[in-house]
Design a protein around this motif. Sequence first.
Motif, PDB file in Angstrom:
ATOM      1  N   ALA A   1       4.391  31.480   1.645  1.00 58.30           N
ATOM      2  CA  ALA A   1       3.506  31.888   0.693  1.00 58.30           C
ATOM      3  C   ALA A   1       3.643  31.068  -0.563  1.00 58.30           C
ATOM      4  CB  ALA A   1       4.210  33.406   0.421  1.00 58.30           C
ATOM      5  N   TRP A   2       4.841  30.640  -0.942  1.00 63.31           N
ATOM      6  CA  TRP A   2       5.055  30.165  -2.310  1.00 63.31           C
ATOM      7  C   TRP A   2       4.389  28.810  -2.300  1.00 63.31           C
ATOM      8  CZ3 TRP A   2       7.977  25.542  -3.182  1.00 63.31           C
ATOM      9  CH2 TRP A   2       8.184  25.353  -4.672  1.00 63.31           C
TER      10      TRP A   2
ATOM     11  N   ALA B   1      -2.497  27.757   5.071  1.00 61.20           N
ATOM     12  CA  ALA B   1      -2.063  27.730   3.933  1.00 61.20           C
ATOM     13  C   ALA B   1      -0.462  27.837   3.827  1.00 61.20           C
ATOM     14  CB  ALA B   1      -2.514  28.882   2.948  1.00 61.20           C
ATOM     15  N   GLY B   2      -0.065  26.872   3.020  1.00 61.91           N
ATOM     16  CA  GLY B   2       1.367  26.707   2.962  1.00 61.91           C
ATOM     17  C   GLY B   2       2.058  25.894   4.152  1.00 61.91           C
ATOM     18  N   PHE B   3       1.328  25.405   5.134  1.00 67.01           N
ATOM     19  CA  PHE B   3       1.915  24.735   6.086  1.00 67.01           C
ATOM     20  C   PHE B   3       2.334  23.314   5.529  1.00 67.01           C
ATOM     21  CE2 PHE B   3       1.330  22.207  10.186  1.00 67.01           C
ATOM     22  CZ  PHE B   3       2.470  22.734  10.731  1.00 67.01           C
TER      23      PHE B   3
ATOM     24  N   ALA C   1       1.829  28.090  -0.376  1.00 61.83           N
ATOM     25  CA  ALA C   1       0.508  28.349  -0.285  1.00 61.83           C
ATOM     26  C   ALA C   1      -0.172  28.435  -1.677  1.00 61.83           C
ATOM     27  CB  ALA C   1      -0.114  29.603   0.553  1.00 61.83           C
ATOM     28  N   MET C   2       0.842  29.052  -2.795  1.00 59.71           N
ATOM     29  CA  MET C   2       0.325  29.193  -4.096  1.00 59.71           C
ATOM     30  C   MET C   2       0.168  27.825  -4.731  1.00 59.71           C
ATOM     31  SD  MET C   2       2.073  32.635  -5.666  1.00 59.71           S
ATOM     32  CE  MET C   2       3.697  31.984  -5.208  1.00 59.71           C
ATOM     33  N   LEU C   3       1.162  26.810  -4.359  1.00 60.24           N
ATOM     34  CA  LEU C   3       1.155  25.523  -5.018  1.00 60.24           C
ATOM     35  C   LEU C   3       0.063  24.609  -4.414  1.00 60.24           C
ATOM     36  CD1 LEU C   3       4.994  24.606  -4.497  1.00 60.24           C
ATOM     37  CD2 LEU C   3       3.712  25.260  -6.588  1.00 60.24           C
ATOM     38  N   GLU C   4      -0.529  24.909  -3.247  1.00 58.68           N
ATOM     39  CA  GLU C   4      -1.573  24.048  -2.726  1.00 58.68           C
ATOM     40  C   GLU C   4      -2.913  24.530  -3.355  1.00 58.68           C
ATOM     41  OE1 GLU C   4      -1.413  24.667   1.305  1.00 58.68           O
ATOM     42  OE2 GLU C   4       0.638  23.228   1.723  1.00 58.68           O
ATOM     43  N   ASP C   5      -3.026  25.819  -3.910  1.00 56.04           N
ATOM     44  CA  ASP C   5      -4.353  26.389  -4.448  1.00 56.04           C
ATOM     45  C   ASP C   5      -4.497  25.569  -5.689  1.00 56.04           C
ATOM     46  OD1 ASP C   5      -4.988  27.829  -2.480  1.00 56.04           O
ATOM     47  OD2 ASP C   5      -3.914  29.633  -3.356  1.00 56.04           O
TER      48      ASP C   5
END
Length: 66
Positions: free
Chosen positions: A59-60, A14-16, A62-66
């Motif tokens: 982390a930021w 996540a976030g990558f 990863a939140m955008l990808e969800d």
Amino acid sequence: MSIAYSNTNMRVPAGFRNLLEGLAREVLREQPTNVVAFAAQYFQKLLEQREAGGLDPVAWGAMLED
């Protein structure tokens, strides 16, 4: 030489994706002559920002990808 085809789905952390897009954007904007050294400096800067208590880009992202 032949290469066997594999129908393997790989998961990225996540976030990558967001992290790599940020690097790509900066490489295109800056046009560095040494992309590897630029990437090392870019990630070092992000790490220093995270350790200083700032925003964690992974982390930021990863939140955008969800």
